[in-house]
Motif scaffolding. Sequence first.
Motif, PDB file in Angstrom:
ATOM      1  N   ARG A 170      13.729 -40.620  29.511  1.00 24.00           N
ATOM      2  CA  ARG A 170      13.490 -41.578  28.491  1.00 24.00           C
ATOM      3  C   ARG A 170      12.349 -41.495  27.419  1.00 24.00           C
ATOM      4  NH1 ARG A 170      10.989 -46.132  27.702  1.00 24.00           N
ATOM      5  NH2 ARG A 170      10.724 -46.430  29.786  1.00 24.00           N
ATOM      6  N   GLU A 171      11.527 -41.366  28.424  1.00 24.12           N
ATOM      7  CA  GLU A 171       9.979 -41.175  27.656  1.00 24.12           C
ATOM      8  C   GLU A 171      10.071 -40.023  26.867  1.00 24.12           C
ATOM      9  OE1 GLU A 171       7.321 -41.639  30.742  1.00 24.12           O
ATOM     10  OE2 GLU A 171       6.885 -43.771  30.314  1.00 24.12           O
ATOM     11  N   ARG A 172      10.521 -38.866  27.342  1.00 19.84           N
ATOM     12  CA  ARG A 172      10.447 -37.466  26.637  1.00 19.84           C
ATOM     13  C   ARG A 172      11.310 -37.557  25.309  1.00 19.84           C
ATOM     14  NH1 ARG A 172      10.697 -33.363  31.675  1.00 19.84           N
ATOM     15  NH2 ARG A 172       8.786 -33.848  32.769  1.00 19.84           N
ATOM     16  N   ARG A 173      12.582 -38.219  25.687  1.00 20.27           N
ATOM     17  CA  ARG A 173      13.419 -38.489  24.710  1.00 20.27           C
ATOM     18  C   ARG A 173      13.196 -39.224  23.538  1.00 20.27           C
ATOM     19  NH1 ARG A 173      17.874 -40.072  27.664  1.00 20.27           N
ATOM     20  NH2 ARG A 173      17.261 -42.346  27.098  1.00 20.27           N
ATOM     21  N   GLU A 174      12.355 -40.328  23.785  1.00 22.49           N
ATOM     22  CA  GLU A 174      11.895 -41.089  22.682  1.00 22.49           C
ATOM     23  C   GLU A 174      11.054 -40.332  21.854  1.00 22.49           C
ATOM     24  OE1 GLU A 174      10.130 -44.579  24.866  1.00 22.49           O
ATOM     25  OE2 GLU A 174      11.979 -45.768  24.629  1.00 22.49           O
ATOM     26  N   ALA A 175      10.090 -39.685  22.420  1.00 22.84           N
ATOM     27  CA  ALA A 175       8.837 -38.847  21.818  1.00 22.84           C
ATOM     28  C   ALA A 175       9.591 -37.768  21.054  1.00 22.84           C
ATOM     29  CB  ALA A 175       8.243 -38.092  23.001  1.00 22.84           C
ATOM     30  N   PRO A 195       5.114 -38.314  12.008  1.00 29.78           N
ATOM     31  CA  PRO A 195       4.029 -37.622  12.504  1.00 29.78           C
ATOM     32  C   PRO A 195       3.610 -38.108  14.127  1.00 29.78           C
ATOM     33  CG  PRO A 195       3.436 -38.704  10.493  1.00 29.78           C
ATOM     34  CD  PRO A 195       4.803 -39.365  10.860  1.00 29.78           C
ATOM     35  N   TYR A 196       2.846 -37.047  14.765  1.00 34.32           N
ATOM     36  CA  TYR A 196       2.691 -37.410  16.230  1.00 34.32           C
ATOM     37  C   TYR A 196       1.595 -38.617  16.416  1.00 34.32           C
ATOM     38  CZ  TYR A 196       4.819 -33.003  17.695  1.00 34.32           C
ATOM     39  OH  TYR A 196       5.739 -32.152  18.170  1.00 34.32           O
ATOM     40  N   ALA A 197       0.906 -38.655  15.587  1.00 37.41           N
ATOM     41  CA  ALA A 197      -0.023 -39.674  15.652  1.00 37.41           C
ATOM     42  C   ALA A 197       0.759 -41.252  15.558  1.00 37.41           C
ATOM     43  CB  ALA A 197      -1.211 -39.826  14.526  1.00 37.41           C
ATOM     44  N   GLU A 198       1.904 -41.415  14.563  1.00 39.68           N
ATOM     45  CA  GLU A 198       2.450 -42.531  14.215  1.00 39.68           C
ATOM     46  C   GLU A 198       3.335 -42.649  15.459  1.00 39.68           C
ATOM     47  OE1 GLU A 198       4.469 -43.575  10.732  1.00 39.68           O
ATOM     48  OE2 GLU A 198       2.946 -42.288   9.475  1.00 39.68           O
ATOM     49  N   ALA A 199       4.009 -41.597  16.002  1.00 34.56           N
ATOM     50  CA  ALA A 199       4.877 -41.818  17.300  1.00 34.56           C
ATOM     51  C   ALA A 199       3.898 -42.397  18.594  1.00 34.56           C
ATOM     52  CB  ALA A 199       5.417 -40.521  17.721  1.00 34.56           C
ATOM     53  N   CYS A 241       0.867 -44.424  23.589  1.00 35.57           N
ATOM     54  CA  CYS A 241       0.163 -43.452  24.335  1.00 35.57           C
ATOM     55  C   CYS A 241      -0.662 -42.626  23.591  1.00 35.57           C
ATOM     56  CB  CYS A 241       0.935 -42.728  25.111  1.00 35.57           C
ATOM     57  SG  CYS A 241       2.293 -41.805  24.102  1.00 35.57           S
ATOM     58  N   PRO A 242      -1.413 -41.771  23.979  1.00 30.89           N
ATOM     59  CA  PRO A 242      -2.334 -40.608  23.301  1.00 30.89           C
ATOM     60  C   PRO A 242      -1.453 -39.848  22.716  1.00 30.89           C
ATOM     61  CG  PRO A 242      -3.144 -41.157  25.617  1.00 30.89           C
ATOM     62  CD  PRO A 242      -1.798 -41.700  25.420  1.00 30.89           C
ATOM     63  N   VAL A 243      -1.971 -39.205  21.566  1.00 28.91           N
ATOM     64  CA  VAL A 243      -0.968 -38.051  20.839  1.00 28.91           C
ATOM     65  C   VAL A 243      -0.871 -37.035  21.775  1.00 28.91           C
ATOM     66  CG1 VAL A 243      -1.335 -36.622  18.908  1.00 28.91           C
ATOM     67  CG2 VAL A 243      -2.272 -38.876  18.692  1.00 28.91           C
ATOM     68  N   GLY A 244      -1.815 -36.781  22.671  1.00 25.00           N
ATOM     69  CA  GLY A 244      -1.586 -35.515  23.584  1.00 25.00           C
ATOM     70  C   GLY A 244      -0.466 -35.683  24.519  1.00 25.00           C
ATOM     71  N   THR A 245      -0.272 -37.147  25.026  1.00 22.67           N
ATOM     72  CA  THR A 245       0.828 -37.420  25.839  1.00 22.67           C
ATOM     73  C   THR A 245       2.223 -37.144  24.954  1.00 22.67           C
ATOM     74  OG1 THR A 245      -0.364 -38.808  26.965  1.00 22.67           O
ATOM     75  CG2 THR A 245       2.023 -39.328  27.175  1.00 22.67           C
ATOM     76  N   VAL A 263       7.090 -34.029  24.090  1.00 27.65           N
ATOM     77  CA  VAL A 263       8.135 -33.166  23.221  1.00 27.65           C
ATOM     78  C   VAL A 263       8.166 -31.962  23.629  1.00 27.65           C
ATOM     79  CG1 VAL A 263       8.226 -32.196  20.648  1.00 27.65           C
ATOM     80  CG2 VAL A 263       7.458 -34.658  21.055  1.00 27.65           C
ATOM     81  N   ALA A 264       7.358 -31.285  23.982  1.00 25.24           N
ATOM     82  CA  ALA A 264       7.138 -29.928  24.434  1.00 25.24           C
ATOM     83  C   ALA A 264       7.980 -29.807  25.686  1.00 25.24           C
ATOM     84  CB  ALA A 264       5.778 -29.327  24.884  1.00 25.24           C
ATOM     85  N   ARG A 265       7.932 -30.731  26.742  1.00 26.36           N
ATOM     86  CA  ARG A 265       8.910 -30.726  27.870  1.00 26.36           C
ATOM     87  C   ARG A 265      10.270 -30.989  27.612  1.00 26.36           C
ATOM     88  NH1 ARG A 265       4.645 -33.576  31.643  1.00 26.36           N
ATOM     89  NH2 ARG A 265       3.172 -31.800  32.196  1.00 26.36           N
ATOM     90  N   ALA A 266      10.541 -31.882  26.524  1.00 23.01           N
ATOM     91  CA  ALA A 266      11.811 -32.218  26.024  1.00 23.01           C
ATOM     92  C   ALA A 266      12.538 -31.067  25.309  1.00 23.01           C
ATOM     93  CB  ALA A 266      11.985 -33.554  25.169  1.00 23.01           C
ATOM     94  N   ARG A 267      11.674 -30.205  24.662  1.00 18.50           N
ATOM     95  CA  ARG A 267      12.256 -28.801  24.157  1.00 18.50           C
ATOM     96  C   ARG A 267      12.573 -27.964  25.131  1.00 18.50           C
ATOM     97  NH1 ARG A 267       7.664 -28.260  19.561  1.00 18.50           N
ATOM     98  NH2 ARG A 267       8.573 -29.342  18.069  1.00 18.50           N
ATOM     99  N   GLY A 268      11.587 -27.620  26.152  1.00 16.66           N
ATOM    100  CA  GLY A 268      11.914 -26.924  27.194  1.00 16.66           C
ATOM    101  C   GLY A 268      13.158 -27.243  27.912  1.00 16.66           C
ATOM    102  N   GLN A 269      13.288 -28.460  28.373  1.00 17.57           N
ATOM    103  CA  GLN A 269      14.431 -28.715  28.758  1.00 17.57           C
ATOM    104  C   GLN A 269      15.569 -28.583  28.100  1.00 17.57           C
ATOM    105  OE1 GLN A 269      14.403 -32.912  30.897  1.00 17.57           O
ATOM    106  NE2 GLN A 269      16.591 -32.820  31.111  1.00 17.57           N
TER     107      GLN A 269
END
Length: 193
Positions: free
Chosen positions: A141-146, A156-160, A166-170, A175-181
């Motif tokens: 869920r958390e990855r899907r939402e991002a 934009p990442y900052a608005e998300a 959560c922090p922009v880095g998170t 997003v990167a992990r969701a893409r990878g999956q």
Amino acid sequence: MSAGTISHRTAEDDERLTVLALAAREGAPAEVEAFIRAVYADVRRFLAYLTDTQSAEDLTQETFVRVLGSLPRFAGRSSARTWLLSIARRVVVDGFRSASARPAIADLSDWQSAAERCQPRGLPGAEDGVALTGLLAEVPRERREAFVLTQLMGLPYAEAATLLGCPVGTVRSRVARARGQLVVSLYEADRAA
């Protein structure tokens, strides 16, 4: 815009929506209607990605009930899109909490076939949308939402990050992990075919 089209929002689009929201604060029917018309499809699409297409309509209605109640207090400190999607996200969370409190019992022996028969056929991009929805359902869920907020809704990442609390880095990591999956899932689906 077809069902498979991904819309990319610009700063001008967000600014226009914020102006519409600020005008609608006073409750004049024409301004409220203009604001709702401008954002309705985006909210429904966002909710469909977070839940399912059948629940999305009810959740969209609930979102706008809450939006109309909160609109007089909207001050424009963030974009109207960010404010609106945060309300929609809370509606989903509240819906999950409510559903977990009272389990639903299906009275159909073959509920899956009944659900498949209700799905619209022949829409442009429908197969791609169904495939993406199925693959996204496997993403936590958390990855899907991002991913949905940044890659499909165009935030934009900052608005998300603000929206998700959560922090922009998170957000970037999710997003990167969701893409990878998703890439691995697509590769596995192609190999199986």
